[in-house]
Design an enzyme around this catalytic site. Structure first.
Site, PDB file in Angstrom:
ATOM      1  CB  CYS A  73     -12.752  -7.861  20.636  1.00  0.00           C
ATOM      2  SG  CYS A  73     -13.623  -6.301  20.612  1.00  0.00           S
ATOM      3  CB  VAL A  87      -5.533  12.910  33.165  1.00  0.00           C
ATOM      4  CG1 VAL A  87      -6.226  14.272  33.154  1.00  0.00           C
ATOM      5  CG2 VAL A  87      -4.307  12.930  32.254  1.00  0.00           C
TER       6      VAL A  87
END
Lengths: 489, 489
Positions: A54, A91
């Site tokens: 943000c 992964v």
């Protein structure tokens, strides 16, 4: 010895979980038996960890100096907490029967890692696919720090630029940043999409010496905030020199012979020569790992979870921008990718995995945003069609009232819109815009939504009143009064 | 024809009731049969009506130019609403059997007025009786606009002063104002009492060229906000040049041969030569009218009322600073004289008397205040002894956190203290202090109190987050996390 707690993703959700797990396991809380000493391994496919997404518009703007300012934790901080952090490790597969994940290392090597518990905190990614040409140079999504660094490098005059000034350390893609730093800054920049990212980027870009054009396919910016808020923001953006193209769908971006974005073409025929583009047309949850496993996705396309962040597979959790949570108004699963949600849910899962079962909490979809001098906030269900779909009979009222006592200097017009269910009077959502402490006032709405209050109850809230901060009747109360009146008709 | 609705007191509570009654009777709301055309008569013993008491410090400061700026409604506005307003008329007696009031007119004449319904909105008055000498010239309570006008007249250099500049119109006690305007301004002013009025007056006085000394009998200012807030405010007051005398009880004020206050003497022996004094040591409800009637007072000494503002006598209501209301935390009657409460309860009674029974709502004791650059807020039960008395086992935690993301410019330390019940986890109250949007954040606490939330529920609230307005975890959430942790120990 138990298998490790494996976390996929090293940002807000994943590292909140890992950190809380370590603290709890160390017995920092006294209310439960410390867990056995289990390892926690965090696999992060990129180089950046724990960064404040943000904050990126303000880095592009130059209000925040260094990329490192946006990091809540450095990789060293993470390691020193006792977390085994593996950056550059992706992964690529999960075997929920064997309880293992397959990991691709930096050099392409693959290995298998067993897990006791697994957390998917894989986040979301910016979508650009509706718009061909976004792969051009100088077209940015501002999703990720390298993208923000590239844009700021491009905006910085060539003679003033140095990669070191970006303050990104070894995580930064320096080559890319240097390449943009050597390009001539754009004279005109197109912002595609009038959501959070688009509006914040207008402010960021306007701080540089460029013409900013905002293209929004819908008739108004900030659809999640409703028209009343949007109209105030649009007027303000124009005052700030932003050229708005509302109701203009971008068809594609074109590039010049060097590969740099050079032109934006709308479906309606509007064309604009540009030197850069920022595309913020939405995000999509990163759920590829779950696909083809027994880990179920929800209707939204994000990973389905229960009140403890558990997926449909035992021992597998999901939090943050890749996961659904239950909405406090509808009670149904919802996907609202925002920062606090990821942090809170991650922390709860860390605590749960450490042995102290903790609810992740619901989401009200509370969001606030700064558009130059205007502050906007929203929470709950504000769209009437969405409310009807959830089984409500929505009634909405909009008011504009002062932010302070009328006689006190600095009172600013504050617009509030509240939505309630006609039959029950229950508050369903609200939005707000104004220059003086407007955004924070949405917390009253968020809290009332969590409590399931009726508009009548909101109207009778004993809120703060003092001339410098609020009129006798806070704008939220004024709107509640008007809406309660409408409901009783 | 029914007897009129008689209102005693022409300020927030009384005029809110009269106005709402007239609107409802006119059938502005469609949900009930319009009431028969009943008169509403408001008796106000003074000349001022509907004025913003909370704005008076800023009038004294000079930030607000005219007394007329502080009037929500002029007498003409009131009349044009169809309200029979009688200024200078004091109700001196009630006969609840005959359903009449005795009214003393401006010239001392008395008459009897019948009522169908009666509302007591007689307000409160500043107490000064513990401190002899407050009847001296240049000793002010700032309770009422004439007192505020007198002080500003005194502070204004003689050559710059004109009564007309006060902007008080015919309601002003011009003679008194002119008398103060002709006096030499004080060099040193004592503020006696470190509550709301005292702190706001420090800021008001410091804007003039005077030395300000604040005397507070207790060891800290703002006892209703708790020590954590008080300490921040005290440090800030000192930075602003206010001399604090904490733990110093004022024994009496002395006056010079002209009758002007000249010296303040503390019980401990401290003495100070002063040219003016502001005494804000508390207020007391104006309940004399109820005494000797069947209208019961509560334990607080204010008039006892039920959820509709009804007193123990049928057809007689009481609202505002003279009345008790139920406290949302304890459920017990409480007396917390504040502006919103009076407005809201008055409005509800007006609606009820017009035929649409409406609850007045509870009070959480929410209060906010500006102390120079610091914003303070409080809500609920924050005093541990008070919490124990109400049957709770209170646990309190205090935290200090940033008001914005740490990397965003303008983040300010914000201190939050929350109190909860150990057994149930229920939030009992909270207070807050800080420079950046701190006060308004107390609305989250006020709303949570009204909803009866636990600290765990507060911790999971989906509050606003954006770097310019709040860190990921709002300071209220940070405190809730810490308190929830303490509760689970």
């Amino acid at each position: 010895m138990t298998e490790p707690f494996v976390v996929v993703g090293g940002d807000a959700g994943g590292l909140s979980a890992a950190s809380k797990f370590v603290r709890e396991s160390a017995g920092d809380s006294d209310d439960h038996v410390p867990a056995t000493e289990r390892e926690v391994i965090v696999f992060e496919r990129g180089q950046w960890v724990s960064y404040a997404h943000c904050g990126t518009p303000y880095f592009v703007k130059g209000e925040i100096d260094h990329l490192s300012d946006l990091l809540s934790l450095s990789p060293d901080d993470v390691e020193s907490r006792g977390i085994d952090l593996r950056r550059g490790h992706e992964v690529v597969g999960i075997d929920t029967d064997a309880e293992t994940v397959t990991v691709a290392g930096p050099s392409g090597d693959r290995h298998t890692q067993s897990y006791g518990d697994l957390l998917l905190a894989t986040g979301a990614r910016a979508i650009t696919d509706p718009i061909p040409g976004t792969d051009a140079d100088a077209a940015f999504t501002i999703h990720g720090l390298d993208s923000a660094a590239g844009l700021r490098a491009l905006l910085t005059p060539v003679d003033d630029f140095s990669v070191a000034d970006l303050g990104g350390g070894d995580a930064l893609d320096s080559e890319e940043a240097a390449r943009y730093g050597a390009m001539d800054p754009p004279e005109t920049v197109a912002v595609v999409g009038g959501g959070y990212v688009g509006i914040e980027m207008c402010e960021a870009l306007a701080a540089w010496d460029v013409d900013v054009h905002l293209f929004q396919r819908a008739d108004h910016v900030l659809p999640a905030f409703g028209e009343a808020v949007a109209e105030v923001v649009e007027e303000h953006l124009r005052e700030q020199g932003i050229t708005l193209h509302l109701g203009e769908a971008v068809d594609h971006l074109e590039q010049d012979e060097t590969g740099r974005v050079s032109r934006l073409v709308c479906t309606g025929g509007t064309e604009l020569a540009v030197g850069a583009a920022v595309v913020g047309v939405g995000v999509r949850p990163n759920v590829e790992l779950a696909e083809g496993t027994d880990i179920e996705l929800g209707e939204s396309g994000a990973i389905a979870t229960d009140e403890f962040g558990r997926t449909s597979v035992a021992g597998v959790y999901a939090v943050g921008d890749c996961a659904e949570m239950h909405h406090v108004v509808t009670g149904d699963p919802a996907w609202v990718p925002l920062g606090l949600t990821a942090n809170r849910a991650g922390r709860a899962v860390g605590q749960t995995v450490a042995g102290d079962r903790t609810e992740v909490g619901g989401i009200a979809g509370t969001a606030v945003l700064k558009a130059f001098e205007q502050e906007c906030g929203r929470s709950g269900i504000t769209d009437l069609a969405e409310a009807r779909e959830a089984g409500f009979d929505p009634v909405a009222k909009t008011i504009t009232a002062g932010s302070r006592s009328g006689y006190y200097p600095g009172s600013e017009e504050t617009t509030v819109r509240l939505v309630a269910d006609r039959e029950t009077g229950r508050l369903l959502g609200g939005s707000i815009v104004g220059r003086d402490r407007a955004a924070i006032r949405i917390d009253t709405v968020a809290t009332a939504l969590e409590a399931g209050m009726t508009v009548g109850e909101v109207e009778r809230l004993d809120l703060a009143y003092a001339p410098p901060f609020s009129p006798v009747w806070d704008p939220v109360l004024v709107c509640a009064k008007v809406l309660a009146g409408a409901l009783s008709e």
